[in-house]
Design a protein around this motif. Structure first.
Motif, short mmCIF file in Angstrom:
data_model
loop_
_atom_site.label_atom_id
_atom_site.label_comp_id
_atom_site.label_asym_id
_atom_site.label_seq_id
_atom_site.Cartn_x
_atom_site.Cartn_y
_atom_site.Cartn_z
N HIS A 1 -55.34 71.23 -41.88
CA HIS A 1 -55.53 72.37 -40.98
C HIS A 1 -54.19 72.99 -40.63
CE1 HIS A 1 -59.68 71.17 -40.46
NE2 HIS A 1 -59.26 69.93 -40.25
N THR A 2 -54.24 74.27 -40.28
CA THR A 2 -53.04 74.94 -39.78
C THR A 2 -52.57 74.22 -38.53
OG1 THR A 2 -53.83 77.05 -40.64
CG2 THR A 2 -52.14 77.13 -38.91
N LEU A 3 -51.28 73.98 -38.45
CA LEU A 3 -50.71 73.27 -37.30
C LEU A 3 -49.79 74.15 -36.47
CD1 LEU A 3 -49.83 69.87 -39.01
CD2 LEU A 3 -51.86 70.44 -37.68
N HIS A 4 -49.43 75.30 -36.99
CA HIS A 4 -48.49 76.18 -36.30
C HIS A 4 -49.17 77.08 -35.28
CE1 HIS A 4 -45.18 78.86 -35.57
NE2 HIS A 4 -45.82 79.88 -36.09
N ALA B 1 -49.02 70.84 -32.13
CA ALA B 1 -49.57 69.77 -32.97
C ALA B 1 -49.00 68.42 -32.56
CB ALA B 1 -49.25 70.06 -34.44
N GLU C 1 -51.66 64.55 -35.82
CA GLU C 1 -52.13 65.67 -36.64
C GLU C 1 -51.18 65.93 -37.80
OE1 GLU C 1 -54.50 68.69 -33.74
OE2 GLU C 1 -52.37 68.37 -33.26
N VAL C 2 -49.89 65.84 -37.53
CA VAL C 2 -48.88 66.04 -38.59
C VAL C 2 -49.02 64.93 -39.63
CG1 VAL C 2 -46.40 66.04 -39.09
CG2 VAL C 2 -47.28 67.31 -37.12
N ALA D 1 -52.12 65.47 -41.83
CA ALA D 1 -51.90 66.53 -42.82
C ALA D 1 -51.01 66.02 -43.95
CB ALA D 1 -51.27 67.75 -42.17
N THR E 1 -42.55 68.37 -42.14
CA THR E 1 -43.52 69.22 -41.45
C THR E 1 -43.14 69.41 -39.98
OG1 THR E 1 -45.28 68.54 -42.95
CG2 THR E 1 -45.96 69.47 -40.83
N LEU F 1 -42.36 72.99 -38.26
CA LEU F 1 -43.07 73.49 -37.09
C LEU F 1 -42.12 73.81 -35.94
CD1 LEU F 1 -46.20 71.16 -37.13
CD2 LEU F 1 -46.10 73.59 -37.74
N ARG G 1 -57.27 75.50 -30.09
CA ARG G 1 -57.86 74.65 -31.13
C ARG G 1 -59.38 74.69 -31.14
NH1 ARG G 1 -53.39 71.97 -30.27
NH2 ARG G 1 -52.25 71.16 -32.03
#
Length: 93
Positions: A6-9, A15, A19-20, A23, A56, A60, A72
């Protein structure tokens, strides 16, 4: 597999490390072509996940945007609605 990344930015709150890591794990799984590496490859696999997660987090931290942060729960709801409309989850629920 990559559908799960999923997009984290640009989310509020930002995030999480979990979550990082998730991913990064999905990315490495896709590249390696396996969800569970052999014992011989486990160390290389784990190192790759760590390196991707580290990169990542730096990415970010460095990204800049003028857009307001996204929520979210709202984004997940939109994604679920799109999936249901496309029929991806027609048998779910």
């Amino acid at each position: 597999m990559c559908r799960n990344i999923h997009t984290l930015h640009n989310f509020e709150p930002a995030a999480t490390s979990e979550e990082v890591h998730a991913a990064a794990l999905q990315y490495v799984r896709k590249i390696a072509g396996t969800t569970k590496p052999s014992k011989a490859n486990q160390e290389a696999f784990d190192q790759a996940v760590h390196a991707v997660a580290h990169a990542t987090e730096h990415l970010l931290e460095a990204l800049v945007t003028t857009a307001p942060p996204k929520n979210r729960e709202e984004e997940y709801a939109k994604a679920r609605a799109r999936a249901e409309k496309s029929g991806r989850y027609a048998n779910a629920g």
